[in-house]
Design a protein around this motif. Structure first.
Motif, mmCIF file in Angstrom:
data_model
loop_
_atom_site.group_PDB
_atom_site.id
_atom_site.type_symbol
_atom_site.label_atom_id
_atom_site.label_comp_id
_atom_site.label_asym_id
_atom_site.label_seq_id
_atom_site.Cartn_x
_atom_site.Cartn_y
_atom_site.Cartn_z
ATOM 1 N N LEU A 231 -30.525 105.845 -81.103
ATOM 2 C CA LEU A 231 -29.098 105.741 -81.384
ATOM 3 C C LEU A 231 -28.446 105.064 -80.177
ATOM 4 C CD1 LEU A 231 -28.639 109.428 -82.535
ATOM 5 C CD2 LEU A 231 -28.782 107.454 -84.039
ATOM 6 N N THR A 232 -27.643 104.036 -80.429
ATOM 7 C CA THR A 232 -26.955 103.353 -79.339
ATOM 8 C C THR A 232 -25.496 103.141 -79.706
ATOM 9 O OG1 THR A 232 -27.504 101.157 -80.182
ATOM 10 C CG2 THR A 232 -29.025 102.116 -78.580
ATOM 11 N N ALA A 233 -24.646 103.113 -78.691
ATOM 12 C CA ALA A 233 -23.221 102.862 -78.914
ATOM 13 C C ALA A 233 -22.581 102.447 -77.599
ATOM 14 C CB ALA A 233 -22.526 104.108 -79.463
ATOM 15 N N GLU A 234 -21.621 101.545 -77.696
ATOM 16 C CA GLU A 234 -20.866 101.150 -76.517
ATOM 17 C C GLU A 234 -19.881 102.254 -76.153
ATOM 18 O OE1 GLU A 234 -17.945 97.539 -75.094
ATOM 19 O OE2 GLU A 234 -19.576 97.087 -76.493
ATOM 20 N N ILE A 235 -19.678 102.448 -74.859
ATOM 21 C CA ILE A 235 -18.724 103.443 -74.379
ATOM 22 C C ILE A 235 -17.397 102.722 -74.133
ATOM 23 C CG2 ILE A 235 -18.190 105.142 -72.594
ATOM 24 C CD1 ILE A 235 -21.219 105.295 -72.056
ATOM 25 N N PRO A 236 -16.354 103.086 -74.859
ATOM 26 C CA PRO A 236 -15.070 102.396 -74.701
ATOM 27 C C PRO A 236 -14.531 102.472 -73.273
ATOM 28 C CG PRO A 236 -15.036 103.869 -76.617
ATOM 29 C CD PRO A 236 -16.295 104.150 -75.859
ATOM 30 N N THR B 77 -15.433 100.893 -70.495
ATOM 31 C CA THR B 77 -16.386 100.913 -69.372
ATOM 32 C C THR B 77 -16.937 99.532 -69.040
ATOM 33 O OG1 THR B 77 -18.236 101.375 -70.855
ATOM 34 C CG2 THR B 77 -17.132 103.282 -69.824
ATOM 35 N N ASN B 78 -16.330 98.477 -69.522
ATOM 36 C CA ASN B 78 -16.779 97.119 -69.217
ATOM 37 C C ASN B 78 -18.231 96.872 -69.641
ATOM 38 O OD1 ASN B 78 -16.433 94.504 -68.315
ATOM 39 N ND2 ASN B 78 -16.965 94.999 -66.196
ATOM 40 N N GLY B 79 -18.546 97.263 -70.871
ATOM 41 C CA GLY B 79 -19.842 96.924 -71.453
ATOM 42 C C GLY B 79 -20.952 97.937 -71.285
ATOM 43 N N LEU B 80 -20.677 99.132 -70.797
ATOM 44 C CA LEU B 80 -21.724 100.147 -70.697
ATOM 45 C C LEU B 80 -21.970 100.771 -72.069
ATOM 46 C CD1 LEU B 80 -20.812 102.020 -67.390
ATOM 47 C CD2 LEU B 80 -22.511 100.227 -67.724
ATOM 48 N N SER B 81 -23.218 101.138 -72.310
ATOM 49 C CA SER B 81 -23.610 101.730 -73.585
ATOM 50 C C SER B 81 -24.451 102.976 -73.368
ATOM 51 C CB SER B 81 -24.438 100.726 -74.405
ATOM 52 O OG SER B 81 -23.651 99.658 -74.832
ATOM 53 N N TYR C 146 -33.925 111.829 -75.024
ATOM 54 C CA TYR C 146 -33.740 111.097 -73.782
ATOM 55 C C TYR C 146 -32.454 110.297 -73.889
ATOM 56 C CZ TYR C 146 -38.695 112.138 -73.654
ATOM 57 O OH TYR C 146 -39.906 112.787 -73.687
ATOM 58 N N CYS C 147 -31.714 110.213 -72.785
ATOM 59 C CA CYS C 147 -30.434 109.508 -72.816
ATOM 60 C C CYS C 147 -30.277 108.679 -71.545
ATOM 61 C CB CYS C 147 -29.295 110.514 -72.944
ATOM 62 S SG CYS C 147 -27.658 109.763 -73.053
ATOM 63 N N VAL C 148 -29.871 107.424 -71.731
ATOM 64 C CA VAL C 148 -29.592 106.499 -70.631
ATOM 65 C C VAL C 148 -28.218 105.907 -70.888
ATOM 66 C CG1 VAL C 148 -30.249 104.268 -69.617
ATOM 67 C CG2 VAL C 148 -32.014 105.951 -70.173
ATOM 68 N N VAL C 149 -27.422 105.783 -69.825
ATOM 69 C CA VAL C 149 -26.161 105.052 -69.898
ATOM 70 C C VAL C 149 -26.300 103.863 -68.966
ATOM 71 C CG1 VAL C 149 -23.707 105.085 -69.330
ATOM 72 C CG2 VAL C 149 -24.731 107.037 -70.489
ATOM 73 N N GLY C 150 -26.000 102.675 -69.473
ATOM 74 C CA GLY C 150 -26.096 101.474 -68.650
ATOM 75 C C GLY C 150 -25.608 100.256 -69.394
ATOM 76 N N LYS C 151 -25.765 99.115 -68.747
ATOM 77 C CA LYS C 151 -25.343 97.841 -69.317
ATOM 78 C C LYS C 151 -26.559 97.186 -69.985
ATOM 79 C CE LYS C 151 -22.129 95.702 -67.358
ATOM 80 N NZ LYS C 151 -21.150 94.945 -66.596
ATOM 81 N N PRO D 265 -44.510 96.959 -79.109
ATOM 82 C CA PRO D 265 -43.347 97.833 -78.956
ATOM 83 C C PRO D 265 -42.067 97.047 -78.744
ATOM 84 C CG PRO D 265 -44.626 97.794 -76.942
ATOM 85 C CD PRO D 265 -45.393 97.005 -77.955
ATOM 86 N N LYS D 266 -40.950 97.740 -78.872
ATOM 87 C CA LYS D 266 -39.661 97.179 -78.500
ATOM 88 C C LYS D 266 -39.457 97.490 -77.024
ATOM 89 C CE LYS D 266 -36.896 99.473 -81.052
ATOM 90 N NZ LYS D 266 -35.833 100.084 -81.813
ATOM 91 N N CYS D 267 -38.574 96.750 -76.398
ATOM 92 C CA CYS D 267 -38.225 97.043 -75.020
ATOM 93 C C CYS D 267 -36.754 96.717 -74.825
ATOM 94 C CB CYS D 267 -39.084 96.248 -74.051
ATOM 95 S SG CYS D 267 -38.711 96.593 -72.323
ATOM 96 N N ASP D 268 -36.001 97.680 -74.339
ATOM 97 C CA ASP D 268 -34.606 97.466 -73.975
ATOM 98 C C ASP D 268 -34.531 97.548 -72.456
ATOM 99 O OD1 ASP D 268 -33.076 97.444 -76.599
ATOM 100 O OD2 ASP D 268 -34.212 99.298 -76.798
ATOM 101 N N ILE D 269 -33.757 96.633 -71.865
ATOM 102 C CA ILE D 269 -33.597 96.629 -70.417
ATOM 103 C C ILE D 269 -32.121 96.822 -70.102
ATOM 104 C CG2 ILE D 269 -33.883 95.303 -68.287
ATOM 105 C CD1 ILE D 269 -36.302 93.927 -69.590
ATOM 106 N N TYR D 270 -31.857 97.739 -69.176
ATOM 107 C CA TYR D 270 -30.491 98.084 -68.798
ATOM 108 C C TYR D 270 -30.285 97.858 -67.298
ATOM 109 C CZ TYR D 270 -29.537 100.256 -73.290
ATOM 110 O OH TYR D 270 -29.319 100.466 -74.629
ATOM 111 N N ALA D 271 -29.095 97.371 -66.938
ATOM 112 C CA ALA D 271 -28.659 97.292 -65.546
ATOM 113 C C ALA D 271 -27.617 98.384 -65.334
ATOM 114 C CB ALA D 271 -28.059 95.916 -65.259
ATOM 115 N N GLU D 272 -27.343 98.703 -64.068
ATOM 116 C CA GLU D 272 -26.332 99.711 -63.734
ATOM 117 C C GLU D 272 -26.561 101.000 -64.518
ATOM 118 O OE1 GLU D 272 -22.335 98.118 -63.990
ATOM 119 O OE2 GLU D 272 -23.034 96.155 -63.356
ATOM 120 N N ALA D 273 -27.830 101.395 -64.638
ATOM 121 C CA ALA D 273 -28.218 102.483 -65.544
ATOM 122 C C ALA D 273 -28.392 103.813 -64.823
ATOM 123 C CB ALA D 273 -29.508 102.113 -66.263
ATOM 124 N N GLU D 274 -28.161 104.884 -65.599
ATOM 125 C CA GLU D 274 -28.354 106.257 -65.135
ATOM 126 C C GLU D 274 -28.992 107.063 -66.252
ATOM 127 O OE1 GLU D 274 -24.765 108.091 -63.234
ATOM 128 O OE2 GLU D 274 -23.819 106.275 -64.036
#
Length: 193
Positions: free
Chosen positions: A43-48, A50-54, A66-71, A149-158
């Protein structure tokens, strides 16, 4: 029904897992799957605001979330080399999954998958001065009949810690044996979500 709750900055995250999966951010449903049998869901969604963080949430059956927040970055896949790559602020971030997943930044190996076989792994760089990471999420759990597999890459991630809960009398209560930091739960105010 299984519930997972987490908190990122001042945002409350709730994930519901039943015959469909639902991601709720600050009391508003931001993504929901159609009912059906799945071994894993993303499940993914943009966070209003936050300049593009999801938010990226991976539910692996009924036993882990598992949960990651990042760009999220645009990822290209080189089929012949089996490398997923993205660019961010002059850096090249790559992930490959040849028996064991590995992550590279500017050609230098930064992280690799540990022992055992997994259908899902999160790899990450060391934290920068702001506590943020590059993260590569290699997902073989939700690809169905695909050969890679799929691969998603995030910057500025936590990473965001998600606590498994059950509903008792209309309130969400941590399941006994879950990672239950009392200050985290008390500060989260999970009742009546």
């Amino acid at each position: 029904m299984t519930y997972y709750v987490g908190k990122w900055q001042d945002h409350k995250i709730l994930v519901e897992n039943s015959d469909s999966e639902k991601l709720t951010l600050d009391g508003e449903v931001v993504m929901q799957t159609k009912p059906g049998l799945r071994f894993a869901s993303v499940l993914t969604a943009e966070i209003p605001g936050t300049n593009g963080l999801s938010i990226y949430v991976m539910l692996n059956g009924t036993h882990s979330c598992y949960c990651v927040v990042g760009k999220p970055l645009k990822v290209e896949y080189d089929k012949s080399a089996k490398i997923f790559a993205a660019e961010y602020n002059g850096h090249t971030i790559e992930a490959m999954n040849k028996l064991k997943a590995r992550m590279y930044i500017d050609g230098e190996e930064i992280d690799k998958e540990g022992e055992g076989l997994r259908d899902f792994v999160i790899l990450g760089s060391p934290a920068d001065e702001n506590g943020k990471h590059f993260m590569a999420i290699v997902d073989g759990a939700t690809v169905g009949l695909s050969l890679h597999p799929k691969c998603d890459i995030y910057a500025e991630a936590e990473n965001v810690r998600m606590v498994r809960c059950e509903k008792v009398g209309g309130e969400l209560v941590p399941v006994q044996g879950s990672d239950t930091d009392a200050a985290f739960i008390a500060g989260f105010c999970i009742g009546n979500m």
